[in-house]
Design a protein around this motif. Structure first.
Motif, mmCIF file in Angstrom:
data_model
loop_
_atom_site.group_PDB
_atom_site.id
_atom_site.type_symbol
_atom_site.label_atom_id
_atom_site.label_comp_id
_atom_site.label_asym_id
_atom_site.label_seq_id
_atom_site.Cartn_x
_atom_site.Cartn_y
_atom_site.Cartn_z
ATOM 1 N N CYS A 212 0.839 -1.201 0.000
ATOM 2 C CA CYS A 212 0.000 0.000 0.000
ATOM 3 C C CYS A 212 0.873 1.249 0.000
ATOM 4 N N THR A 213 1.879 1.234 0.877
ATOM 5 C CA THR A 213 2.711 2.412 1.048
ATOM 6 C C THR A 213 3.536 2.691 -0.207
ATOM 7 N N PHE A 214 4.065 1.649 -0.824
ATOM 8 C CA PHE A 214 4.833 1.837 -2.059
ATOM 9 C C PHE A 214 3.964 2.480 -3.142
ATOM 10 N N ALA A 215 2.783 1.917 -3.380
ATOM 11 C CA ALA A 215 1.907 2.450 -4.433
ATOM 12 C C ALA A 215 1.477 3.882 -4.122
ATOM 13 N N ALA A 216 1.194 4.174 -2.847
ATOM 14 C CA ALA A 216 0.804 5.535 -2.467
ATOM 15 C C ALA A 216 1.951 6.508 -2.673
ATOM 16 N N ALA A 217 3.174 6.067 -2.381
ATOM 17 C CA ALA A 217 4.339 6.931 -2.596
ATOM 18 C C ALA A 217 4.549 7.205 -4.079
ATOM 19 N N VAL A 218 4.326 6.203 -4.922
ATOM 20 C CA VAL A 218 4.405 6.418 -6.376
ATOM 21 C C VAL A 218 3.360 7.444 -6.802
ATOM 22 N N ALA A 219 2.122 7.288 -6.324
ATOM 23 C CA ALA A 219 1.052 8.221 -6.690
ATOM 24 C C ALA A 219 1.377 9.636 -6.233
ATOM 25 N N ALA A 220 1.921 9.767 -5.027
ATOM 26 C CA ALA A 220 2.260 11.097 -4.518
ATOM 27 C C ALA A 220 3.324 11.761 -5.385
ATOM 28 N N ALA A 221 4.329 10.987 -5.786
ATOM 29 C CA ALA A 221 5.376 11.545 -6.647
ATOM 30 C C ALA A 221 4.817 11.930 -8.013
ATOM 31 N N LEU A 222 3.936 11.101 -8.566
ATOM 32 C CA LEU A 222 3.304 11.446 -9.844
ATOM 33 C C LEU A 222 2.451 12.704 -9.704
ATOM 34 N N ALA A 223 1.788 12.850 -8.560
ATOM 35 C CA ALA A 223 0.978 14.052 -8.331
ATOM 36 C C ALA A 223 1.830 15.307 -8.377
ATOM 37 N N HIS A 224 3.092 15.182 -7.969
ATOM 38 C CA HIS A 224 4.026 16.306 -8.023
ATOM 39 C C HIS A 224 4.669 16.469 -9.400
ATOM 40 N N GLY A 225 4.265 15.620 -10.357
ATOM 41 C CA GLY A 225 4.755 15.757 -11.717
ATOM 42 C C GLY A 225 6.041 15.027 -12.018
ATOM 43 N N ARG A 226 6.479 14.135 -11.131
ATOM 44 C CA ARG A 226 7.720 13.419 -11.363
ATOM 45 C C ARG A 226 7.495 12.264 -12.333
ATOM 46 N N PRO A 227 8.482 11.904 -13.151
ATOM 47 C CA PRO A 227 8.335 10.777 -14.082
ATOM 48 C C PRO A 227 8.257 9.457 -13.340
ATOM 49 N N VAL A 228 7.735 8.442 -14.024
ATOM 50 C CA VAL A 228 7.465 7.161 -13.379
ATOM 51 C C VAL A 228 8.727 6.531 -12.792
ATOM 52 N N ALA A 229 9.816 6.499 -13.550
ATOM 53 C CA ALA A 229 11.039 5.856 -13.058
ATOM 54 C C ALA A 229 11.547 6.535 -11.795
ATOM 55 N N GLU A 230 11.490 7.842 -11.771
ATOM 56 C CA GLU A 230 11.927 8.596 -10.593
ATOM 57 C C GLU A 230 10.984 8.352 -9.424
ATOM 58 N N ALA A 231 9.683 8.301 -9.719
ATOM 59 C CA ALA A 231 8.693 8.062 -8.671
ATOM 60 C C ALA A 231 8.883 6.683 -8.049
ATOM 61 N N ALA A 232 9.132 5.669 -8.871
ATOM 62 C CA ALA A 232 9.304 4.306 -8.369
ATOM 63 C C ALA A 232 10.570 4.179 -7.536
ATOM 64 N N ALA A 233 11.650 4.809 -7.993
ATOM 65 C CA ALA A 233 12.906 4.738 -7.247
ATOM 66 C C ALA A 233 12.767 5.416 -5.885
ATOM 67 N N ASP A 234 12.108 6.572 -5.862
ATOM 68 C CA ASP A 234 11.922 7.263 -4.582
ATOM 69 C C ASP A 234 10.992 6.479 -3.671
ATOM 70 N N ALA A 235 9.944 5.855 -4.244
ATOM 71 C CA ALA A 235 9.022 5.057 -3.435
ATOM 72 C C ALA A 235 9.747 3.879 -2.797
ATOM 73 N N GLN A 236 10.669 3.269 -3.531
ATOM 74 C CA GLN A 236 11.441 2.164 -2.965
ATOM 75 C C GLN A 236 12.273 2.631 -1.772
#
Length: 267
Positions: A212-236
């Motif tokens: 749950c937390t990983f997916a929510a962190a990805v969504a939060a990063a995307l909400a800020h306009g970050r690209p998917v690869a960057e969002a996934a790396a930060d979520a990890q």
């Protein structure tokens, strides 16, 4: 303030579901809105009871949350029934759910089944094609891809197969893979490139709510306009830190510390 919407079940233990999503959004400076799909009673022994919210009520919650501009990303979690999957898929088809991150919750962290076969098939056919990112763990990826996953190479193939179902990107999270004992390896496939994301494995802890937390962190990063690869790396990285600083709290036993970054800055 940037806003994101979570469409998921509640978790009485507080370790996962909407509660974890909202904490994660807040930790990323995102205002969280929610649409509740199910009310569950959970503790360290598993899901003790579950009541699905009527689909029309889920639909009304989504409509209310997205009526005003400002929702920049949406994350789904436990959808409970095939009818609720249909409601969410219909909203996605109307383009009401921007930057949609689908966490395909099929079972609880302790193995309780949360979605039946009919609902899983509707998720595959109607919702995944509308997703910006899908974030299955190993067990979920095995079910969606129709194959066994025992290594990062298997995860790469599973990500390709799930991508063929229509989402723009897939991240197979690797916290459950055992090939590399020192690292958790997440596999990202965006239709052209495969990227392996590695973070030091946090051993010795079993904590509810990492998916749950990983997916929510990805969504939060995307909400800020970050690209998917960057969002996934930060979520990890975010989940690794939250797991490392997990705290004892309530019937879940230990829960992720979503605010570990702020706490470390303040120490």
């Amino acid at each position: 303030m940037t806003a994101a919407l979570t469409i998921a079940g509640s978790d009485s233990s507080g370790g996962a579901g909407i509660q974890a999503d909202l904490r994660t959004f807040a930790a990323h400076g995102v205002h969280g809105l929610c649409a509740v799909t199910a009310v569950t009673a959970q503790d360290a022994g598993g899901v003790q009871a579950c009541h699905a919210v009527p689909p029309r009520v889920v639909e009304a919650q989504i409509a209310a949350a997205t009526a005003s501009p400002g929702v920049a990303a949406v994350k789904t979690g436990m959808l409970a029934t095939a009818a609720i999957v249909d409601v969410v898929a219909a909203a996605a088809a109307r383009r009401a759910l921007p930057r949609l991150v689908v966490d395909p919750v099929l079972r609880s962290g302790l193995g309780d089944r949360l979605l039946d076969d009919d609902a899983i098939e509707r998720l595959r056919r109607a919702l995944l094609p509308r997703a910006a990112v899908v974030t299955p763990n190993r067990d979920e990826a095995e079910r969606l891809a129709g194959m066994r996953i025992a290594s990062p190479a298997d995860a790469r193939e599973a990500a390709r197969r799930i991508h063929d179902l229509g989402p723009r990107a897939v991240v197979v999270t690797g916290g459950h893979l055992e090939e590399d004992a020192g690292h958790a390896v997440d596999v990202l496939f965006d239709g052209s490139d495969v990227v392996e994301l590695r973070a030091p494995r946090v051993n010795g802890l079993t904590v509810h709510g990492t998916g749950c937390t990983f997916a929510a962190a990805v969504a939060a990063a995307l909400a800020h306009g970050r690209p998917v690869a960057e969002a996934a790396a930060d979520a990890q990285r975010f989940v690794a830190g939250a797991l490392r600083d997990a705290v004892a709290a309530g019937p879940a036993g230990r829960v992720l510390d979503a605010f570990w970054r702020a706490e470390r800055r303040g120490s």
